[in-house]
Write an enzyme that holds these catalytic residues in place. Structure first.
Site, PDB file in Angstrom:
ATOM      1  N   HIS A 106      -0.935   7.245   9.237  1.00  8.82           N
ATOM      2  CA  HIS A 106      -0.186   6.285   8.818  1.00  8.82           C
ATOM      3  C   HIS A 106       0.788   6.463   7.581  1.00  8.82           C
ATOM      4  O   HIS A 106       0.865   7.827   6.926  1.00  8.82           O
ATOM      5  CB  HIS A 106      -1.436   5.802   7.019  1.00  8.82           C
ATOM      6  CG  HIS A 106      -1.474   5.651   6.135  1.00  8.82           C
ATOM      7  ND1 HIS A 106      -0.846   4.032   5.925  1.00  8.82           N
ATOM      8  CD2 HIS A 106      -1.179   5.805   4.833  1.00  8.82           C
ATOM      9  CE1 HIS A 106      -0.784   3.303   4.186  1.00  8.82           C
ATOM     10  NE2 HIS A 106      -0.655   4.305   3.971  1.00  8.82           N
ATOM     11  N   GLU A 130       0.750  -0.691   0.086  1.00  9.24           N
ATOM     12  CA  GLU A 130       0.334   0.151   0.100  1.00  9.24           C
ATOM     13  C   GLU A 130       0.218   1.577   0.263  1.00  9.24           C
ATOM     14  O   GLU A 130       1.863   1.299   0.803  1.00  9.24           O
ATOM     15  CB  GLU A 130      -0.695   0.220   1.622  1.00  9.24           C
ATOM     16  CG  GLU A 130      -2.092   0.939   1.729  1.00  9.24           C
ATOM     17  CD  GLU A 130      -1.943   1.269   2.833  1.00  9.24           C
ATOM     18  OE1 GLU A 130      -2.065   0.696   3.938  1.00  9.24           O
ATOM     19  OE2 GLU A 130      -3.491   1.721   3.222  1.00  9.24           O
ATOM     20  N   ASP A 158       3.808  -1.761   5.481  1.00 14.09           N
ATOM     21  CA  ASP A 158       3.546  -2.732   6.570  1.00 14.09           C
ATOM     22  C   ASP A 158       3.879  -4.604   6.957  1.00 14.09           C
ATOM     23  O   ASP A 158       3.474  -4.991   7.814  1.00 14.09           O
ATOM     24  CB  ASP A 158       1.528  -3.365   6.160  1.00 14.09           C
ATOM     25  CG  ASP A 158       0.674  -1.476   6.404  1.00 14.09           C
ATOM     26  OD1 ASP A 158       1.708  -0.220   6.967  1.00 14.09           O
ATOM     27  OD2 ASP A 158      -0.434  -1.693   6.265  1.00 14.09           O
ATOM     28  N   GLU A 191       4.916   4.666  12.022  1.00 11.35           N
ATOM     29  CA  GLU A 191       5.961   3.892  10.873  1.00 11.35           C
ATOM     30  C   GLU A 191       7.612   4.302  10.595  1.00 11.35           C
ATOM     31  O   GLU A 191       8.579   3.651  10.118  1.00 11.35           O
ATOM     32  CB  GLU A 191       4.786   3.847   9.399  1.00 11.35           C
ATOM     33  CG  GLU A 191       3.469   2.854  10.722  1.00 11.35           C
ATOM     34  CD  GLU A 191       2.805   2.460   9.629  1.00 11.35           C
ATOM     35  OE1 GLU A 191       1.848   1.867   8.502  1.00 11.35           O
ATOM     36  OE2 GLU A 191       2.383   3.304   8.471  1.00 11.35           O
ATOM     37  N   HIS A 230       3.232   4.477   1.041  1.00 13.75           N
ATOM     38  CA  HIS A 230       3.097   4.637   2.448  1.00 13.75           C
ATOM     39  C   HIS A 230       3.399   6.237   2.162  1.00 13.75           C
ATOM     40  O   HIS A 230       4.756   6.545   2.923  1.00 13.75           O
ATOM     41  CB  HIS A 230       3.516   3.954   2.816  1.00 13.75           C
ATOM     42  CG  HIS A 230       2.735   2.867   4.182  1.00 13.75           C
ATOM     43  ND1 HIS A 230       2.484   2.001   3.355  1.00 13.75           N
ATOM     44  CD2 HIS A 230       2.382   2.723   5.149  1.00 13.75           C
ATOM     45  CE1 HIS A 230       2.018   1.517   4.287  1.00 13.75           C
ATOM     46  NE2 HIS A 230       2.182   2.318   5.078  1.00 13.75           N
ATOM     47  N   HIS A 269      -2.110  -3.871   9.313  1.00 13.14           N
ATOM     48  CA  HIS A 269      -2.062  -2.763   8.175  1.00 13.14           C
ATOM     49  C   HIS A 269      -3.926  -3.122   8.848  1.00 13.14           C
ATOM     50  O   HIS A 269      -4.636  -3.575   8.682  1.00 13.14           O
ATOM     51  CB  HIS A 269      -2.437  -4.150   7.286  1.00 13.14           C
ATOM     52  CG  HIS A 269      -3.267  -2.803   5.980  1.00 13.14           C
ATOM     53  ND1 HIS A 269      -2.868  -1.720   5.200  1.00 13.14           N
ATOM     54  CD2 HIS A 269      -4.030  -3.200   4.845  1.00 13.14           C
ATOM     55  CE1 HIS A 269      -3.812  -1.461   4.519  1.00 13.14           C
ATOM     56  NE2 HIS A 269      -4.675  -2.714   3.653  1.00 13.14           N
ATOM     57  N   GLU A 278      -7.180  -1.814   7.492  1.00 17.07           N
ATOM     58  CA  GLU A 278      -7.680  -2.897   6.656  1.00 17.07           C
ATOM     59  C   GLU A 278      -7.825  -4.077   6.794  1.00 17.07           C
ATOM     60  O   GLU A 278      -9.196  -4.694   6.785  1.00 17.07           O
ATOM     61  CB  GLU A 278      -7.545  -1.832   5.160  1.00 17.07           C
ATOM     62  CG  GLU A 278      -8.330  -0.133   5.108  1.00 17.07           C
ATOM     63  CD  GLU A 278      -6.866   0.251   5.445  1.00 17.07           C
ATOM     64  OE1 GLU A 278      -5.959   0.302   6.348  1.00 17.07           O
ATOM     65  OE2 GLU A 278      -7.389   1.548   5.210  1.00 17.07           O
TER      66      GLU A 278
END
Ligand SMILES: [Zn+2]
Length: 256
Positions: free
Chosen positions: A173, A34, A45, A178, A36, A120, A122
């Site tokens: 995010h 995804e 992730d 992260e 980032h 993650h 989702e």
């Protein structure tokens, strides 16, 4: 066990048989591919799920299963959505089936202590659903689902990570946590963080189909400019310790 022996895919079949016989726990890392932001790679992730799981398995009677690197559909208000180049997601039905098949295989081979470690947002709910389905034929198994391992940090570390206030995990995010973790673990892949994120105005609802929301956006949903390797090391230590304490509590004395 050395680090190599904590990776299921590095074992031969007789070693896997022996791991089952000694009631070894299995950690299944699940991530995502995804966007980032411009500062982090799209495998952030997937990488973090695997890295943290392998660290958590050290000094325990535990192995890490080959990771599931694809995750559930990115959502605009928590991951930027599906329109950013490089975001590659699974349909929820595919995801549930895939995770359920892998867990079912581990159970069929005789493993009875399983821990699913997802990084993650989702994936939440879908991981639980997959685990619920897989465990039905195995009532003697214990299957632990960790869907938000990042929500385990001490107040002191949260204060250090978010000196200007915590925006909430959906907006964190490609942000401070992260970026800090990757600055600590894999600094060569970290680019310059945007001075501030898009600071999306969150809505209590979603609108489909997704429109082109990427043109003016960085993909970072909040500020990441204060991230540091030092904060990353602190967070890393606490998340690994949290994973190990959950495994110890649920699986009993698993030290190896
Ligand atoms: Zn992420």
């Amino acid at each position: 066990m050395d680090e190599r022996e904590h990776r299921l895919e590095h074992l031969s079949w007789p070693q896997v048989r022996d791991a089952v016989a000694s009631d070894t726990a299995v950690i299944l890392p699940i991530g995502a591919i995804e966007q980032h932001g411009p500062n982090l790679p799209i495998d952030t992730d997937a990488y973090l799920a695997m890295e943290l799981a392998v660290a958590g398995a050290q000094d325990r009677r535990a192995v890490v299963a080959p990771p599931i690197i694809y995750g559930c559909r990115s959502r605009p208000q928590s991951g930027g959505g599906e329109l950013f180049p490089g975001t590659l997601s699974l349909d929820g039905i595919t995801f549930i089936q895939l995770v359920s098949d892998v867990l079912g295989g581990l159970l069929r081979h005789g493993f009875r202590k399983l821990l699913v470690f997802s990084w993650h947002m989702e994936n939440r709910g879908f991981v639980y659903e997959a685990a619920s389905r897989a465990v039905v034929p195995y009532p003697d198994a214990k299957l632990v689902v960790m869907e938000e391992p990042f929500d385990s940090l001490s107040d002191a570390t949260m204060d250090k990570l978010f000196p200007n206030g915590f925006p909430g995990w959906p907006l964190e995010h490609a942000g401070m946590l992260e970026t800090s973790l990757l600055l600590f673990l894999r600094p060569s892949v970290v680019g310059e963080s945007p001075r501030s994120g898009d600071r999306l105005v969150t809505r209590p609802y979603d609108v489909l189909p997704e429109r082109d929301q990427t043109a003016e956006q960085t993909g970072v949903l909040w500020d990441a400019s204060g991230a540091s390797a030092e904060s990353g090391e602190l967070a890393y230590g606490e998340i690994v310790a949290h994973l190990q304490s959950v495994a110890d509590r649920e699986f009993g004395d698993a030290s190896a």
